[in-house]
Design an enzyme around this catalytic site. Structure first.
Site, PDB file in Angstrom:
ATOM      1  N   THR A  80       0.841  -1.194   0.000  1.00  0.00           N
ATOM      2  CA  THR A  80       0.000   0.000   0.000  1.00  0.00           C
ATOM      3  C   THR A  80       0.879   1.248   0.000  1.00  0.00           C
ATOM      4  O   THR A  80       2.030   1.224   0.455  1.00  0.00           O
ATOM      5  CB  THR A  80      -0.935   0.034   1.224  1.00  0.00           C
ATOM      6  OG1 THR A  80      -0.158   0.176   2.420  1.00  0.00           O
ATOM      7  CG2 THR A  80      -1.782  -1.227   1.300  1.00  0.00           C
ATOM      8  N   GLY A  81       0.330   2.336  -0.539  1.00  0.00           N
ATOM      9  CA  GLY A  81       1.106   3.561  -0.632  1.00  0.00           C
ATOM     10  C   GLY A  81       2.325   3.401  -1.508  1.00  0.00           C
ATOM     11  O   GLY A  81       3.402   3.936  -1.213  1.00  0.00           O
ATOM     12  N   ALA A  82       2.168   2.690  -2.631  1.00  0.00           N
ATOM     13  CA  ALA A  82       3.315   2.289  -3.442  1.00  0.00           C
ATOM     14  C   ALA A  82       3.624   3.238  -4.586  1.00  0.00           C
ATOM     15  O   ALA A  82       4.451   2.928  -5.427  1.00  0.00           O
ATOM     16  CB  ALA A  82       3.084   0.877  -3.996  1.00  0.00           C
ATOM     17  N   TYR A 134      -0.428  11.420  15.218  1.00  0.00           N
ATOM     18  CA  TYR A 134       0.491  10.608  14.411  1.00  0.00           C
ATOM     19  C   TYR A 134       1.207   9.582  15.281  1.00  0.00           C
ATOM     20  O   TYR A 134       1.272   8.384  14.934  1.00  0.00           O
ATOM     21  CB  TYR A 134       1.511  11.501  13.708  1.00  0.00           C
ATOM     22  CG  TYR A 134       2.509  10.717  12.889  1.00  0.00           C
ATOM     23  CD1 TYR A 134       2.136  10.133  11.681  1.00  0.00           C
ATOM     24  CD2 TYR A 134       3.817  10.533  13.335  1.00  0.00           C
ATOM     25  CE1 TYR A 134       3.047   9.392  10.934  1.00  0.00           C
ATOM     26  CE2 TYR A 134       4.730   9.799  12.595  1.00  0.00           C
ATOM     27  CZ  TYR A 134       4.349   9.224  11.393  1.00  0.00           C
ATOM     28  OH  TYR A 134       5.252   8.483  10.664  1.00  0.00           O
TER      29      TYR A 134
END
Length: 315
Positions: free
Chosen positions: A18-20, A168
């Site tokens: 993910t987030g690639a 965060y």
């Protein structure tokens, strides 16, 4: 010193990252594709994902998934099942950093919602495919900031007294609590799939685009003392995902001073991430928030997959 050349050949393996489309995710995808894996780039922006796929060697695909939407996560899991017959490695990498107060589509605080809950749901919806792999692995990407996180800040729907850094840090602690509790449950159920965690240290990625001007100035001037390239930052993730000697429940990070830079090595997680009571409590909250259940893992994978198939989530 562990390098990408130490990644074993992955011919025939299917990997979802993910987030690639940029940063650590892209560098992870690049290295895995270069060793023969078919890499599925899980991205929010299909056009950017297609651009990223074009720079990879080997074979790759693009999968639309917005971790800020549980409906999108469920659609992505369904589409993955329709397109692929196996999943060997899942890398939960995508994330937000220091965001202003906002909510996801489902009403969760955005950083906890994307960084933790979206990945919790995606992993649960695809876990049966990982269990069918002889070497299934889940790697969840955390951060050094997890050591500053507190479980008291993990209310997924609260924006009371919101601070970007606090949210965060809490989301990155949640990543570790999830990764380690998942390993406990996999072990108890006798599953061969393993769950590990990793952090990139001080990696120079596009996450810094949302930083304050002062932070960006500091990073541009003295940041080199505490940061490394995205490619080197991806090494702990890659080692966790591929090292044949790695064990479930391990945590990898840079081996240099302060874990900011250096070759990837097993690291000791913060004590707050090893609290079994907190792990179990976060798990319960996450199942209730996402509607995705893993338990009992002793049930056949197909039975659990059917239990999580809720057509009302799919538009």
């Amino acid at each position: 010193m562990w390098r990408t050349r130490d990644i074993p050949l992955l011919n025939g393996a299917t990997v979802l990252v993910t987030g690639a489309s940029a940063g650590i995710g892209l560098e992870t995808a690049r290295a895995l594709a270069g060793r023969g894996a078919h890499v599925v780039l899980g991205v929010r922006d299909i056009a950017r994902g297609a651009d990223a796929a074009r720079v990879l060697t080997g074979t790759s695909s693009v999968l639309s998934v917005d971790l800020a939407s549980l409906a999108s996560v469920r659609r992505a899991a369904t589409q993955f099942r329709e397109r692929f017959d196996r999943l060997d490695i899942l890398v939960n990498n995508a994330g937000l950093w220091w965001q202003p107060a906002r909510r996801t589509e489902d009403g969760f605080e955005s950083q906890v919602g994307v960084n933790h809950l979206g990945h919790f749901a995606l992993t649960g919806l695809l876990l049966d495919m990982l269990e069918r792999s002889p070497s299934g692995r889940v790697v969840t990407v955390s951060s050094k900031a997890a050591s500053g996180g507190s479980v008291t800040d993990l209310d997924p729907r609260s924006l009371d007294r919101y601070r970007p850094t606090t949210a965060y840090n809490a989301s990155k602690l949640a990543n570790l609590l999830f990764a380690f509790e998942l390993q406990h449950r996999l072990t108890d159920a006798g599953c061969s799939t393993i769950s590990l965690a990793a952090h990139p240290g001080g990696a120079r990625t596009s996450l810094f685009r949302d930083a304050s001007p002062g932070f960006r100035l500091a990073n541009a001037t003295v940041g080199w003392l505490f940061t490394q390239s995205a490619g080197r930052g991806a090494l702990p993730v890659l080692r966790a995902a591929t090292d044949p000697h790695a064990s479930g429940g391990e945590y990898y990070g840079p081996g240099g001073l302060g874990q900011f830079k250096g070759a990837p090595k097993p690291q000791r997680p913060p004590l707050s991430a090893t609290d079994r009571g907190q792990q179990r409590r976060l798990w319960t909250v996450s199942e209730e928030a996402t509607g995705v259940t893993y338990a009992p893992l002793s049930q056949p994978p197909a039975t659990r997959q059917a239990a999580n198939a809720d057509p009302s989530w799919i538009a």
